[in-house]
Design a protein around this motif. Structure first.
Motif, PDB file in Angstrom:
ATOM      1  N   ASN A 161       0.809  -1.218   0.000  1.00 44.08           N
ATOM      2  CA  ASN A 161       0.000   0.000   0.000  1.00 44.08           C
ATOM      3  C   ASN A 161       0.848   1.276   0.000  1.00 44.08           C
ATOM      4  O   ASN A 161       1.916   1.332   0.602  1.00 44.08           O
ATOM      5  CB  ASN A 161      -0.899   0.047   1.226  1.00 44.08           C
ATOM      6  N   HIS A 162       0.311   2.260  -0.694  1.00 40.71           N
ATOM      7  CA  HIS A 162       0.864   3.611  -0.653  1.00 40.71           C
ATOM      8  C   HIS A 162      -0.282   4.592  -0.448  1.00 40.71           C
ATOM      9  O   HIS A 162      -1.461   4.216  -0.458  1.00 40.71           O
ATOM     10  CB  HIS A 162       1.546   3.972  -1.972  1.00 40.71           C
ATOM     11  N   ASN A 163       0.100   5.840  -0.348  1.00 42.17           N
ATOM     12  CA  ASN A 163      -0.860   6.934  -0.216  1.00 42.17           C
ATOM     13  C   ASN A 163      -0.191   8.161  -0.838  1.00 42.17           C
ATOM     14  O   ASN A 163       1.026   8.200  -0.980  1.00 42.17           O
ATOM     15  CB  ASN A 163      -1.151   7.162   1.297  1.00 42.17           C
TER      16      ASN A 163
ATOM     17  N   CYS B 120       3.685  10.452   1.215  1.00 41.20           N
ATOM     18  CA  CYS B 120       2.971   9.196   1.431  1.00 41.20           C
ATOM     19  C   CYS B 120       2.829   9.000   2.933  1.00 41.20           C
ATOM     20  O   CYS B 120       3.811   9.128   3.659  1.00 41.20           O
ATOM     21  CB  CYS B 120       3.754   8.043   0.801  1.00 41.20           C
TER      22      CYS B 120
ATOM     23  N   VAL C  88       2.366   6.308   4.445  1.00 46.17           N
ATOM     24  CA  VAL C  88       2.928   5.019   4.868  1.00 46.17           C
ATOM     25  C   VAL C  88       4.454   5.121   4.964  1.00 46.17           C
ATOM     26  O   VAL C  88       5.058   4.584   5.895  1.00 46.17           O
ATOM     27  CB  VAL C  88       2.535   3.900   3.872  1.00 46.17           C
ATOM     28  N   HIS C  89       5.068   5.796   3.994  1.00 46.05           N
ATOM     29  CA  HIS C  89       6.531   5.818   3.876  1.00 46.05           C
ATOM     30  C   HIS C  89       7.045   7.251   4.038  1.00 46.05           C
ATOM     31  O   HIS C  89       6.867   8.077   3.147  1.00 46.05           O
ATOM     32  CB  HIS C  89       6.950   5.246   2.522  1.00 46.05           C
TER      33      HIS C  89
ATOM     34  N   MET D   8       9.091   9.310   1.229  1.00 46.98           N
ATOM     35  CA  MET D   8       8.577   9.527  -0.132  1.00 46.98           C
ATOM     36  C   MET D   8       8.147  10.988  -0.293  1.00 46.98           C
ATOM     37  O   MET D   8       7.326  11.481   0.463  1.00 46.98           O
ATOM     38  CB  MET D   8       7.387   8.605  -0.410  1.00 46.98           C
TER      39      MET D   8
HETATM   40 CU   LIG Z   1       4.334   4.852   0.244  1.00 44.21          CU
END
Ligand SMILES: [Cu+2]
Length: 225
Positions: free
Chosen positions: A96-98, A133, A135-136, A139
């Motif tokens: 998953n990303h966002n 993002c 999640v990360h 990014m």
């Molecule tokens: Cu991500």
């Protein structure tokens, strides 16, 4: 001025009801000052655009494009578009990303989405949109929405060219996420302009970890993901 610039793009001559109107190109070279011993490897992330003095009056076509979420990065990191254009964000990773932005002129949040899925956003207002993002933590991408058709990004060597620029007065903007933004008023003659040299200064740049979409620190501290 020669009829053909050294960069090799031809002078465009348009026939209008008022007769012949020349539209030259505008071109130049970007360099970025780095701390001693460091080499610039991201000149292609430089955005150059010309704003006609008094604003652009014509109708602007959409310049829809995409930024992939790939190998835990936004690729490419920088895109320049006209305001009102759409950017799609395909997730090409098996997790998953966002994509979200807190830019005051147009915040958005795609929510989390998985492999093979895509989300998009229309950037209605001109301005710089830092995109992250949730999640990360590392990014980062930037969409620069401009209200002018006269824009480009530099090549890896820092050279840039914008074709078919009508003669007139413009403010040139040179933007780079580490080097900041420079502006200057220029006059473009009917034959165009070449050899514009600009230098940005990234010596004071320091990566600062942004907050997540809730305005909190990332759970993993921004280092491991
Ligand atoms: Cu991500």
């Amino acid at each position: 001025m020669k009829l053909r610039s050294v960069l090799g793009f031809a002078l465009i001559v348009t026939v209008t009801p008022h007769g012949l109107r020349a539209q030259g190109g505008v071109a130049g070279q970007i360099a970025i000052q780095e701390r001693s011993g460091e080499k610039t490897e991201d000149l292609a992330n430089t955005v150059v655009y010309l704003e006609p003095v008094g604003g652009y009056k014509g109708k602007l076509p959409a310049t829809n494009t995409s930024i992939a979420l790939q190998a835990r990065q936004f690729a490419p990191r920088v895109r320049v578009i006209t305001d009102g254009s759409k950017v799609v964000f395909p997730n090409q990773d098996p997790f998953n990303h966002n994509a979200f932005s807190k830019a005051p002129q147009g915040p958005f949040d795609t929510e989390s989405y998985g492999k093979g899925k895509t989300r998009d956003n229309v950037f209605k207002a001109a301005g710089v949109y830092p995109i992250y993002c949730n999640v990360h933590p590392r990014m980062t991408a930037f969409v620069i929405a401009v209200h002018t058709p006269y824009f480009t990004q530099a090549g890896d060597d820092g050279r840039w060219a914008i074709e078919k620029v009508p003669a007139g007065k413009y403010t040139i903007h040179i933007w780079h996420d580490r080097g900041g933004e420079r502006t200057e008023d220029i006059v473009v003659p009917a034959t165009g302009l070449d050899g514009l040299k600009y230098e940005l200064d990234a010596r004071g740049y320091k990566y600062v970890q942004h907050k997540n979409k809730f305005g909190k620190d990332y759970a993993n501290g921004g280092d491991i993901y």
